[in-house]
Design a protein around this motif. Sequence first.
Motif, PDB file in Angstrom:
ATOM      1  N   LEU A 150     -19.712  13.695  -9.246  1.00 40.53           N
ATOM      2  CA  LEU A 150     -20.071  12.308  -9.518  1.00 40.53           C
ATOM      3  C   LEU A 150     -21.566  12.130  -9.296  1.00 40.53           C
ATOM      4  N   ASP A 151     -22.169  11.247 -10.066  1.00 38.90           N
ATOM      5  CA  ASP A 151     -23.601  11.011  -9.919  1.00 38.90           C
ATOM      6  C   ASP A 151     -23.975  10.603  -8.502  1.00 38.90           C
ATOM      7  N   VAL A 152     -23.088   9.871  -7.818  1.00 39.72           N
ATOM      8  CA  VAL A 152     -23.394   9.376  -6.480  1.00 39.72           C
ATOM      9  C   VAL A 152     -23.587  10.518  -5.490  1.00 39.72           C
ATOM     10  N   PHE A 169      -8.973  13.131  -5.138  1.00 38.60           N
ATOM     11  CA  PHE A 169      -7.639  12.570  -5.238  1.00 38.60           C
ATOM     12  C   PHE A 169      -7.126  12.513  -6.672  1.00 38.60           C
ATOM     13  N   LEU A 170      -7.862  13.122  -7.600  1.00 43.42           N
ATOM     14  CA  LEU A 170      -7.402  13.160  -8.986  1.00 43.42           C
ATOM     15  C   LEU A 170      -6.310  14.217  -9.128  1.00 43.42           C
ATOM     16  N   PRO A 171      -5.260  13.906  -9.870  1.00 41.75           N
ATOM     17  CA  PRO A 171      -4.123  14.836  -9.971  1.00 41.75           C
ATOM     18  C   PRO A 171      -4.287  15.855 -11.095  1.00 41.75           C
ATOM     19  N   GLY A 172      -3.440  16.872 -11.033  1.00 44.41           N
ATOM     20  CA  GLY A 172      -3.290  17.809 -12.138  1.00 44.41           C
ATOM     21  C   GLY A 172      -4.543  18.570 -12.503  1.00 44.41           C
ATOM     22  N   GLU A 173      -4.758  18.754 -13.817  1.00 44.25           N
ATOM     23  CA  GLU A 173      -5.840  19.586 -14.325  1.00 44.25           C
ATOM     24  C   GLU A 173      -7.107  18.803 -14.657  1.00 44.25           C
ATOM     25  N   LEU A 174      -7.177  17.526 -14.281  1.00 48.30           N
ATOM     26  CA  LEU A 174      -8.347  16.728 -14.640  1.00 48.30           C
ATOM     27  C   LEU A 174      -9.643  17.366 -14.158  1.00 48.30           C
ATOM     28  N   ALA A 175      -9.646  17.916 -12.943  1.00 49.18           N
ATOM     29  CA  ALA A 175     -10.871  18.509 -12.398  1.00 49.18           C
ATOM     30  C   ALA A 175     -11.366  19.669 -13.237  1.00 49.18           C
ATOM     31  N   ALA A 176     -10.469  20.338 -13.933  1.00 52.76           N
ATOM     32  CA  ALA A 176     -10.857  21.497 -14.731  1.00 52.76           C
ATOM     33  C   ALA A 176     -11.305  21.131 -16.139  1.00 52.76           C
ATOM     34  N   VAL A 177     -10.905  19.969 -16.646  1.00 55.03           N
ATOM     35  CA  VAL A 177     -11.143  19.686 -18.066  1.00 55.03           C
ATOM     36  C   VAL A 177     -12.129  18.549 -18.334  1.00 55.03           C
ATOM     37  N   PRO A 209     -15.565  16.868 -18.673  1.00 55.49           N
ATOM     38  CA  PRO A 209     -16.829  17.566 -18.856  1.00 55.49           C
ATOM     39  C   PRO A 209     -18.062  16.964 -18.187  1.00 55.49           C
ATOM     40  N   GLU A 210     -18.019  15.690 -17.775  1.00 55.41           N
ATOM     41  CA  GLU A 210     -19.240  15.074 -17.255  1.00 55.41           C
ATOM     42  C   GLU A 210     -18.951  14.223 -16.019  1.00 55.41           C
ATOM     43  N   PRO A 211     -19.961  14.078 -15.133  1.00 58.08           N
ATOM     44  CA  PRO A 211     -19.777  13.182 -13.986  1.00 58.08           C
ATOM     45  C   PRO A 211     -19.344  11.775 -14.384  1.00 58.08           C
ATOM     46  N   ALA A 212     -19.825  11.294 -15.536  1.00 55.59           N
ATOM     47  CA  ALA A 212     -19.439   9.950 -15.986  1.00 55.59           C
ATOM     48  C   ALA A 212     -17.935   9.854 -16.224  1.00 55.59           C
ATOM     49  N   HIS A 213     -17.328  10.931 -16.712  1.00 55.84           N
ATOM     50  CA  HIS A 213     -15.887  10.925 -16.936  1.00 55.84           C
ATOM     51  C   HIS A 213     -15.119  10.911 -15.612  1.00 55.84           C
ATOM     52  N   PHE A 214     -15.659  11.609 -14.610  1.00 50.70           N
ATOM     53  CA  PHE A 214     -15.032  11.562 -13.292  1.00 50.70           C
ATOM     54  C   PHE A 214     -15.143  10.162 -12.693  1.00 50.70           C
ATOM     55  N   ARG A 215     -16.261   9.509 -12.943  1.00 48.64           N
ATOM     56  CA  ARG A 215     -16.416   8.139 -12.458  1.00 48.64           C
ATOM     57  C   ARG A 215     -15.359   7.234 -13.076  1.00 48.64           C
ATOM     58  N   GLN A 216     -15.110   7.409 -14.373  1.00 51.65           N
ATOM     59  CA  GLN A 216     -14.090   6.603 -15.050  1.00 51.65           C
ATOM     60  C   GLN A 216     -12.701   6.890 -14.472  1.00 51.65           C
ATOM     61  N   ALA A 217     -12.396   8.163 -14.297  1.00 56.02           N
ATOM     62  CA  ALA A 217     -11.066   8.534 -13.803  1.00 56.02           C
ATOM     63  C   ALA A 217     -10.843   8.069 -12.375  1.00 56.02           C
ATOM     64  N   THR A 218     -11.877   8.124 -11.546  1.00 58.32           N
ATOM     65  CA  THR A 218     -11.698   7.791 -10.127  1.00 58.32           C
ATOM     66  C   THR A 218     -11.626   6.292  -9.876  1.00 58.32           C
ATOM     67  N   LYS A 219     -11.764   5.488 -10.897  1.00 59.94           N
ATOM     68  CA  LYS A 219     -11.528   4.054 -10.729  1.00 59.94           C
ATOM     69  C   LYS A 219     -10.078   3.784 -10.330  1.00 59.94           C
ATOM     70  N   LEU A 220      -9.214   4.764 -10.592  1.00 61.70           N
ATOM     71  CA  LEU A 220      -7.807   4.632 -10.230  1.00 61.70           C
ATOM     72  C   LEU A 220      -7.541   4.969  -8.757  1.00 61.70           C
ATOM     73  N   VAL A 221      -8.541   5.542  -8.087  1.00 60.99           N
ATOM     74  CA  VAL A 221      -8.403   5.925  -6.681  1.00 60.99           C
ATOM     75  C   VAL A 221      -8.801   4.750  -5.796  1.00 60.99           C
ATOM     76  N   THR A 222      -7.966   4.419  -4.821  1.00 60.95           N
ATOM     77  CA  THR A 222      -8.229   3.300  -3.922  1.00 60.95           C
ATOM     78  C   THR A 222      -8.514   3.807  -2.513  1.00 60.95           C
ATOM     79  N   GLU A 223      -9.030   2.924  -1.676  1.00 55.54           N
ATOM     80  CA  GLU A 223      -9.231   3.283  -0.276  1.00 55.54           C
ATOM     81  C   GLU A 223      -7.910   3.613   0.414  1.00 55.54           C
ATOM     82  N   GLN A 224      -6.817   3.028  -0.066  1.00 55.65           N
ATOM     83  CA  GLN A 224      -5.518   3.337   0.532  1.00 55.65           C
ATOM     84  C   GLN A 224      -5.129   4.791   0.288  1.00 55.65           C
ATOM     85  N   HIS A 225      -5.509   5.338  -0.874  1.00 59.31           N
ATOM     86  CA  HIS A 225      -5.283   6.764  -1.115  1.00 59.31           C
ATOM     87  C   HIS A 225      -5.975   7.605  -0.043  1.00 59.31           C
ATOM     88  N   VAL A 226      -7.178   7.204   0.322  1.00 59.66           N
ATOM     89  CA  VAL A 226      -7.936   7.935   1.345  1.00 59.66           C
ATOM     90  C   VAL A 226      -7.256   7.802   2.702  1.00 59.66           C
TER      91      VAL A 226
END
Length: 318
Positions: free
Chosen positions: A43-45, A237-245, A247-264
């Motif tokens: 992630l860019d951050v 906290f992303l499931p499955g093969e997302l980490a492998a497929v 291609p860009e930090p921006a896409h991880f930012r989009q996907a991780t919008k589904l992750v909440t502090e409760q997951h942590v």
Amino acid sequence: MTTYGYFLSSEDHGPRALVEQARMAEHAGFEALWISDHYHPWLDVQGHSPFVWTTIGALAEATRLPVETAVTCPTVRIHPAVIAQAVATSAVILEGRFRFGVGSGEALNEHILGTHWPRAAVRQEMLEEAVGVIRRLLTGERVNHRGRHYTVENARLYTVPDEPVPIDVSAYAPAAAEVAAVIGDGFITVGPDAELLRRFREAGGNGKPAACGIKACYDQDRDRATAMVHGRWPNMFLPGELAAVLPEPAHFRQATKLVTEQHVRDSPLPLGDDPEAHVRSLKACADAGYDRVYVNQIGDDMEGFFDLYRTKVLPQLS
């Protein structure tokens, strides 16, 4: 006996900070170092991604700890013949204190040359061929190779270590663990996955060392630690093969919008300054059968983290 090491995150820190953390880790009583090998952060951050082979050269002068890449993808972004030279030089400059950790990679780092990103089975096939090429080159012999994925012509490394460099293979799925057992000198994964380790052992990995990486977030305030992990490393906290497929930090930012502090909060990740929580997390890996456990601090209070581990965590694990 389990060895406890520190995991240097190239995504989270620049090269000088990583070298300083290595010194702090040695002073705190950690026995080894992992270092990640990325072209991009997740992630860019996170904000960093220095060239790992340059950092390794600095680590060789900064500490006497063993160093291992966790992990390098030797198949797409850099040809295995070139990676072999980096491995050989690292082993020489570290005076035998180097292990080479490899994996089949992520599109995040490997897509940058515009080449096709293969499916998982092909990536494993490429990894197996690449490891074979690297092993041959590390002997110092003249290598000619024409395989399904790689060609090497009249290549010889003149600076090679006196002893073979151990090559450990990472896996996060059963099929990959079986490949790791066949081609690797050891096994690498993330988290205390006892079932995955069993698959590795049964596929031929008995007697080979197994290493487990985990993350922690030391902070005097547990809620602040939770927010730090959620803001800086939600990709964990992303499931499955997302980490492998992806291609860009921006896409991880989009996907991780589904992750909440409760997951942590609900995860086994040690958060805050309770030493018992940190001890439990490391012991879980040892109890699952892993020989080496590496922990990485998420957050900026490195002094507080290393002080906690030096005085209250590592003494309970010795």
